[in-house]
Design a protein around this motif. Structure first.
Motif: not given
Length: 511
Positions: A156, A158, A162-163, A166, A172-174, A178, A207-208
């Motif tokens: 992943q 990010m 975003d980290y 998480y 997980y996401s962005v 970003w 990529l999330p």
């Protein structure tokens, strides 16, 4: 009934900061923990993601301990941070290396490679930006070449905030800014661009999901809630890029509103209700749906001032700190009496390359015009003026884009210097509202958290949190002098940019 409280976290260049607010316009508590920008080689800018997490836990513990004293409980948190920092995680969610920060300038070779492979006009039409050192693809290409073992384990990628989101939720996401500033996202289709991903050597599996500010991400992990002292129903919302959250909470909401942000890097943002773009400027989504921010970012601002002081006055800084005094205030006093233009010194502030508006990772810092009568205070003032010239350069570009800068705000740490903010006001040549107490991005993130759980109904409600402002008036005689120096400032770069390239090539042979 227990009052709902909100937390905003900002994963900044020099610290993790948290702000606790209620829903009635009160900023209740702030906490921060410092960390350092790492630059092990020329042009590199990295940080430790594990240290961000340690600092986040410490900040959250501080804020959790104060919630009961304010008669409430924290119901939501959101994060903000530098854009687009690159964090690479393995299959267990562990960072595989230090982050590569947004002001990193190691990828000039990879930028050139991408420009040879991609149609820059088509790229600009899709992303609203140029191929530049801030993009994620050049950094990925660099990693594939120099650290293939990292990319072989990557699961992943990010951003910084975003980290942290998480780590708080396990999900997980962005955030969409970003994604947009990564250079891999279509601003019109709001989707990843397959041919850019292919050029970067990756697929969308790395990529999330892209999410917008205020979207619920999940609840705080139960073990964290128990350890930190929060309730189990604390919602973690998707946050925002730090500059976007900061500009919003400072008052940038209408066409022509401008924020001058004196951070470790220097940001200048202007609001627009229309989607306009220019390859010299970064494009961002505004927090307010349907609006945009045009974003200029200078690679070094406060970090340059700190470098100057630590390089030439390390012992004095230590002595002053031990005595509980502020050495930067002493430097300001020494530079106060020096006239505009620092008696003929002009500094180019490109000490780790430059992003907007010149987009030149190989540019370097310059002190120009030195003579034997100059003293350290002249150099110090010229550094402050250099950041002002950088801000003004962006105003020129905004006007060339058809935008109309009309109302100015300034915020963040460097603006606490009376001298620095007056210098910048004089260079801008217009009244500037200095926000005397502005928590910055963390306030914007806290407000986003409130929107996520419905305790706010409209984005304009953020205005209740910023009530302390000081109007800075320009000295137009000094502005006229600075206009002349600004012309030299711009010419200097144009005359030196070929030699910046030559210096890079000579240095590359030696290394």
């Amino acid at each position: 009934m227990t009052k709902p409280l909100l937390i905003g976290l900002d994963i900044g260049t020099t610290s993790v900061k948290g702000t606790l607010i209620d829903t009635t316009g009160r900023i209740l508590t702030e906490s921060s923990r410092p960390h350092d920008l790492l630059s092990p080689q020329v042009g590199w800018a990295e940080e430790r993601a594990d240290l961000w997490w340690e600092n986040t836990l410490a900040v959250l513990k501080d804020l959790a301990a104060s919630q009961d004293s304010h008669g409430g409980r924290v119901k939501a948190v959101a994060t903000s941070g530098m854009v687009p920092a690159l964090v690479i995680l393995d299959a267990t969610g562990r960072p595989l290396r230090n982050s590569i920060q947004q002001n990193d300038a190691r990828t000039s070779v990879e930028i050139a490679l991408l420009k040879s492979k991609l149609d820059e006009k088509v790229f600009f039409a899709a992303t609203g930006g140029s191929i530049n050192q801030q993009n994620i693809p050049p950094r990925l290409l660099w990693l594939f070449k120099h650290e293939p073992e990292v990319m072989a384990q990557a699961q992943q990628i990010m951003g910084s905030y975003d980290y942290i989101a998480y780590k708080l939720t396990g999900k997980y996401s962005v955030e969409r800014n970003w994604a947009l500033e990564s250079g891999m996202y279509d601003v019109h289709q709001e989707a990843w661009i397959p041919w850019v991903l292919e050029a970067a050597g990756i697929t969308s599996d790395l990529l999330p999901l892209v999410k917008g500010p205020g979207e619920p991400l999940g609840y705080l992990l139960p073990e964290l809630a128990q350890d930190l002292g929060f309730d189990k129903d604390l919602l973690v919302a998707v946050g925002s890029g730090d500059h976007v959250a900061s500009a919003f909470s400072a008052g940038v909401k209408d066409d022509g509103d401008v924020l001058l942000k004196f951070g470790g890097a220097g940001d200048i943002l202007i609001g627009s209700q229309q989607l306009v773009s220019d390859p010299r400027i970064f494009l961002d989504y505004h927090l307010i749906p349907g609006q945009y921010l045009l974003n200029g970012c200078m690679a070094s601002s406060g970090s340059l001032v700190k470098w100057f002081a630590r390089t030439f006055f390390a012992q004095q800084i230590e002595d002053y700190e031990q005595a509980g005094r502020n050495f930067y205030a002493e430097l300001d006093n020494l530079a106060q009496s020096i006239p505009p233009g620092s008696d003929g010194i002009i500094t180019l502030p490109y000490f780790i390359g430059e992003k907007t508006p010149i987009m030149d990772a190989r540019a370097r810092g310059v002190f120009f015009g030195l003579s034997l009568h100059h003293q350290a205070a002249h150099l110090y003032r010229s550094v402050l003026e250099a950041v002002g010239y950088g801000f003004y350069h962006h105003l020129v570009v905004f006007r060339e884009m058809g935008l109309n800068p009309s109302r100015y705000y300034m915020s963040n740490g460097g603006s606490k210097s009376t001298l620095w903010r007056q210098i910048v006001t004089d260079i801008v040549g217009a009244p500037v509202e200095y926000i005397t107490r502005h928590p910055g991005s963390s306030l914007g993130a806290a407000f986003i958290a409130g929107m996520a759980i419905g305790v706010f109904q409209d984005w304009s409600e953020v205005d209740q949190y910023i009530t302390e402002r000081e109007l800075m008036e320009p000295d137009m005689q000094k502005h006229a002098i600075y206009q002349e120096y600004f012309g030299v400032y711009c010419d200097l770069y144009e005359q030196l940019k070929t030699n910046f390239q030559r210096i890079y090539e000579i240095n590359a042979k030696q290394n």
